[in-house]
Design an enzyme around this catalytic site. Structure first.
Site, PDB file in Angstrom:
ATOM      1  N   HIS A  90      -4.875  -0.979  -5.108  1.00  6.37           N
ATOM      2  CA  HIS A  90      -5.529   0.468  -4.198  1.00  6.37           C
ATOM      3  C   HIS A  90      -6.397   1.267  -5.160  1.00  6.37           C
ATOM      4  CE1 HIS A  90      -2.391  -1.484  -1.824  1.00  6.37           C
ATOM      5  NE2 HIS A  90      -3.396  -1.301  -0.874  1.00  6.37           N
ATOM      6  N   LYS A 102     -13.272  -4.015   7.146  1.00  2.00           N
ATOM      7  CA  LYS A 102     -13.162  -4.886   5.965  1.00  2.00           C
ATOM      8  C   LYS A 102     -14.435  -5.575   5.380  1.00  2.00           C
ATOM      9  CE  LYS A 102     -10.162  -7.676   8.091  1.00  2.00           C
ATOM     10  NZ  LYS A 102      -9.342  -8.791   8.063  1.00  2.00           N
ATOM     11  N   GLN A 147       0.941 -10.946  -3.165  1.00  3.77           N
ATOM     12  CA  GLN A 147      -0.730 -10.400  -3.231  1.00  3.77           C
ATOM     13  C   GLN A 147      -1.204  -9.874  -4.487  1.00  3.77           C
ATOM     14  OE1 GLN A 147       0.048  -7.426   0.085  1.00  3.77           O
ATOM     15  NE2 GLN A 147      -1.181  -8.437   1.289  1.00  3.77           N
ATOM     16  N   HIS A 179      -8.773  -1.008  -0.261  1.00  2.00           N
ATOM     17  CA  HIS A 179      -7.675  -1.823  -0.332  1.00  2.00           C
ATOM     18  C   HIS A 179      -8.572  -3.177  -0.804  1.00  2.00           C
ATOM     19  CE1 HIS A 179      -4.471   0.230   2.074  1.00  2.00           C
ATOM     20  NE2 HIS A 179      -5.710   0.780   2.648  1.00  2.00           N
ATOM     21  N   ARG A 200       7.160 -11.164   5.210  1.00  2.00           N
ATOM     22  CA  ARG A 200       6.478 -11.016   6.814  1.00  2.00           C
ATOM     23  C   ARG A 200       7.205 -11.940   7.445  1.00  2.00           C
ATOM     24  NH1 ARG A 200       0.152  -9.345   5.573  1.00  2.00           N
ATOM     25  NH2 ARG A 200       0.505  -7.722   4.412  1.00  2.00           N
ATOM     26  N   CYS A 255       0.761  -1.351   0.048  1.00  2.00           N
ATOM     27  CA  CYS A 255      -0.145   0.009   0.017  1.00  2.00           C
ATOM     28  C   CYS A 255       0.833   1.101  -0.042  1.00  2.00           C
ATOM     29  CB  CYS A 255      -0.799   0.135   1.259  1.00  2.00           C
ATOM     30  SG  CYS A 255      -1.231  -1.404   2.085  1.00  2.00           S
ATOM     31  N   ASP A 310      -2.574  -7.528  -5.329  1.00  2.00           N
ATOM     32  CA  ASP A 310      -3.118  -6.177  -4.318  1.00  2.00           C
ATOM     33  C   ASP A 310      -3.470  -5.062  -5.488  1.00  2.00           C
ATOM     34  OD1 ASP A 310      -3.408  -4.974  -2.049  1.00  2.00           O
ATOM     35  OD2 ASP A 310      -1.240  -4.843  -1.811  1.00  2.00           O
TER      36      ASP A 310
END
Length: 649
Positions: free
Chosen positions: A390, A472, A386, A518, A368, A339, A388
């Site tokens: 945004h 979420k 991910q 997100h 991570r 992000c 991902d």
RNA sequence: GCCAGUGUAGCUCAGGGGUAGAGCAGCGGUUUUGUAAACCGCCGGUCGUCGGUUCAAAUCCGGCCACUGGCUCCA
């Protein structure tokens, strides 16, 4: 004669009157002897009760047998007590924590003092349980006062139960007793232990008292029990079937990924077959995203620590990140999320309201530091990618954007034949867990809720499941054998725009804050692939299969025809290989079946002479001879339409 | 990180104080085959790793590493 009557409503809607304080057993008997014999408990309204408890009010009633969820719950709850009784007999010094029924069985948390319990002990305990079950001990319910309850457990020195009782309100505290074992318990229980015919203690684990790492770790024994031996056997077969789907096993067999101690734990290496699978998934989503107005970006794997201090992730997730590294005079970190990078891309130039929504997507690899005990095949790793994106939009656009994202996510899972449950994950009262103004939170939660209602979604709201910067929408999918997995999420974020000072110029020529969504439908490619492997048991739909078609020649004489067919298929982007070894056809078929290749083409003299192929479908066998052109059309159509295998949902 | 287990050939597994064994895979031959395993031969392991006990350790003991099932955690 004139005693009071109560009216009970049965699941089929029938209403019937009974004398007040009739028991569940009496009600069951009034219907049939068989039902009374099989009854385990009753559910009155939404309270589950013992069969011998008097019913003192009107209500909806159902008689719970083994075939109902409440019945199994009762049965397993009683089994947990039986486990405790057996342990009390074998290990008199054991102290009991909690022992609830769970989705598949039950467990009991026990303090064995200094004694370590290993797998060898479990068999002894199982045998004791069966022995005790045969005593046909009744489960006797007894109402006690809080003082009595506390006195009892202080006397026998069980601090765990004392701890539990202290937290109970003063209403009704009950003990249940069967054989030599008495337990603090809300109930209900089955009439007696004799119904428990088969027991298997399945797992042994350490479990912190009340889930608190700082509390003592107790020994948790998991088990499952059944009213018939045969059911246990069936259950064990089912477990075995599930293990055959295990992505760690199939991932190895199918050449999807490997782990290597020298590379490091939790860092999967994608093998060629796995890479095809993953790239195919990525292309599928990428194309869909382009169609829906996303722009793809690429960002580096490390960044200056300042970036994560700005985002606020660093202090929150310090413990689950790889340590920063020193570069020149600054500190850099492996990126734990994408992000902040995307936020910086957004800020690269001044945005007008006409530019919004900006949808930035990236298959971004993040790192991570997961605890070592948490690593698991590909489903829990330390480096993963991910899917991902945004979305930066105005408040006015927010609801439509959420809708579009939900629509995309639903489309994605439909493609894999996975039913989806939706959960709205909101914050709870624990302010320390969350960032940003409460006002923004409430607004975001309300908007999510409105969208869900406007889209007529079925959902449930769970408080305390939100991320630290916003509420979420979680998508919980069910796989082919009914297991649930939390996958895609959609998150509304009012916090990051503030932290990164994101703006756009509105039609009023003033600067405004955008809102961020997100979202990641797959979540992590590694985890999603692990779930896909298990969902399809490795029998992927043709469009996903690493090798879609194998051409097997009857003998080496027909290899050149096989190659010719392969080339034509390759021209149409079919992933094909030729097995031209000097092996018998049976062996080639066996190898191709074992590799789970969807289509096998057998070619010999007949096929060469009339330009045909003998088609064999994985797991189905010979489906007949087709002209090569017909087969080409069939397979390309199946790929283009992303068809699912016939046996999956 | 914690609790309980597991670690022998590329894979699946046997052996259990006297320095390793099978099947499959691989390689070399023979065979040229019609819908789930042709035949013969060969290659292949410092038994996860480090240390201890012992005349002798794959085997017994301990540390470490990796993996598995849970617990805790999960942006």
């Amino acid at each position: 004669m004139s005693s009071e009557q109560i009216t009970l409503t049965f699941p089929d809607g029938a209403k019937k009157e009974f004398p007040k304080n009739s028991t569940g057993l009496e009600v069951a008997e009034s219907i049939s002897k068989g039902l009374a014999r099989n009854a385990l408990s009753i559910t009155l309204g939404n309270v589950i009760m013992d069969l011998d408890q008097p019913i003192d009010r009107d209500g909806k009633i159902s008689i719970n047998t083994w075939d109902t969820e409440d019945g199994q719950y009762t049965f397993w709850h009683s089994s947990a007590h039986l486990l405790a009784e057996a342990i009390q007999e074998l290990y008199p010094d054991a102290k009991f924590g909690i022992g609830p029924p769970i989705e598949n069985g039950f467990y009991y948390d026990i303090d064995f003092g200094d004694q370590s319990i290993g797998k060898d002990h479990l068999e002894k305990i199982e045998n004791k349980m069966i022995e005790l079950a045969r005593n046909k001990s009744e489960f006797k319910r007894r109402v006690v006062t809080k003082e009595e309850a506390l006195a009892h457990y202080r006397k026998i020195g069980n601090e765990y139960k004392v701890d539990l009782i202290k937290d109970l309100d003063d209403s009704v505290i009950t003990f249940y007793e069967q054989g030599s074992f008495t337990d603090l318990c809300r109930g209900p229980h089955i009439p007696d232990t004799s119904g428990i015919k088969a027991v298997k203690l399945t797992k042994l684990a350490g479990a912190y008292w009340r889930g608190d790492v700082n509390s003592k770790q107790l020994t948790r024994i998991y088990g499952i029990s059944f009213p018939k031996q045969k059911m246990l056997e069936e259950y064990l077969v089912q477990v075995e079937e599930a293990q055959k789907r295990d992505h760690k096993k199939l991932g190895k067999e199918l050449g999807i990924y490997m782990m290597d101690a020298m590379v490091g734990p939790g860092l999967p290496l994608w093998l060629p077959n796995g890479t095809v699978l993953r790239r195919t998934l990525e292309s599928f989503l990428r194309e869909e995203q382009v169609r829906r107005g996303y722009q793809e970006v690429i960002t580096p794997h490390i960044a200056n620590l300042e970036l994560y201090k700005t985002s606020g992730h660093y202090p929150y997730y310090k413990d689950s990140q790889f340590n920063p590294m020193e570069v020149d005079d600054d500190e850099y970190m492996l990126k734990p999320m994408n992000c902040p990078h995307h936020h910086r891309i957004y800020s690269n130039n001044l945005k007008s309201y006409r530019d919004l929504p900006v949808r930035l997507a990236e298959f971004g690899t993040v790192y991570r530091y997961e605890q070592s005990g948490e690593l698991n095949g590909m489903s829990r790793v330390r480096g993963f990618t991910q899917d991902d994106a945004h979305i930066y939009c105005t408040h006015d656009q927010l609801k439509d954007e959420i809708k579009a994202v939900i629509d995309l996510t639903q489309f994605v899972f439909k493609t894999f034949g996975m039913p989806v449950d939706i959960r709205l994950s909101f914050r709870d009262d624990n302010n320390e867990k969350y960032g940003g103004d409460l006002e923004y939170w409430e607004r975001a939660q309300q908007e999510i809720n409105e969208v869900a209602d406007e889209m007529n979604l079925e959902y449930k709201i769970v408080e305390g499941e939100a991320s630290f910067y916003g509420p979420k929408i979680d998508f919980i999918i069910r796989d082919a054998i009914g297991r649930k997995w939390q996958l895609g999420t959609v998150q509304v974020d009012y916090v990051m725009p503030e932290r990164f000072d994101l703006t756009y110029v509105g039609s009023d020529n003033e600067k405004h804050r955008p809102v961020i969504i997100h979202r990641a439908p797959f979540g992590s490619m590694e985890r999603f692939v692990s779930i896909l492997i298990e969902h399809f048991a490795g029998d992927f739909p043709v469009w996903l299969a690493p090798t879609q078609c194998k051409i097997l020649s009857i003998s080496e004489d027909y290899n050149s025809y096989a190659e010719k067919c392969a080339d034509k298929l390759r021209d149409h982007n079919i992933r094909v290989s030729v097995d031209g070894r000097s092996e018998q056809i049976g062996a080639k078929i066996r190898d191709a079946e074992k590799s789970k290749t969807p289509y096998m083409l057998i070619v010999g003299e007949k096929e060469v002479s009339d330009e045909s192929v003998s088609v064999r479908r994985h797991k189905k066998g010979d489906i007949g001879t087709f002209s090569f052109t017909d087969f080409l059309n069939t397979i390309t159509e199946e790929v283009d339409q992303l068809k699912l295998p016939e046996n999956s949902e």
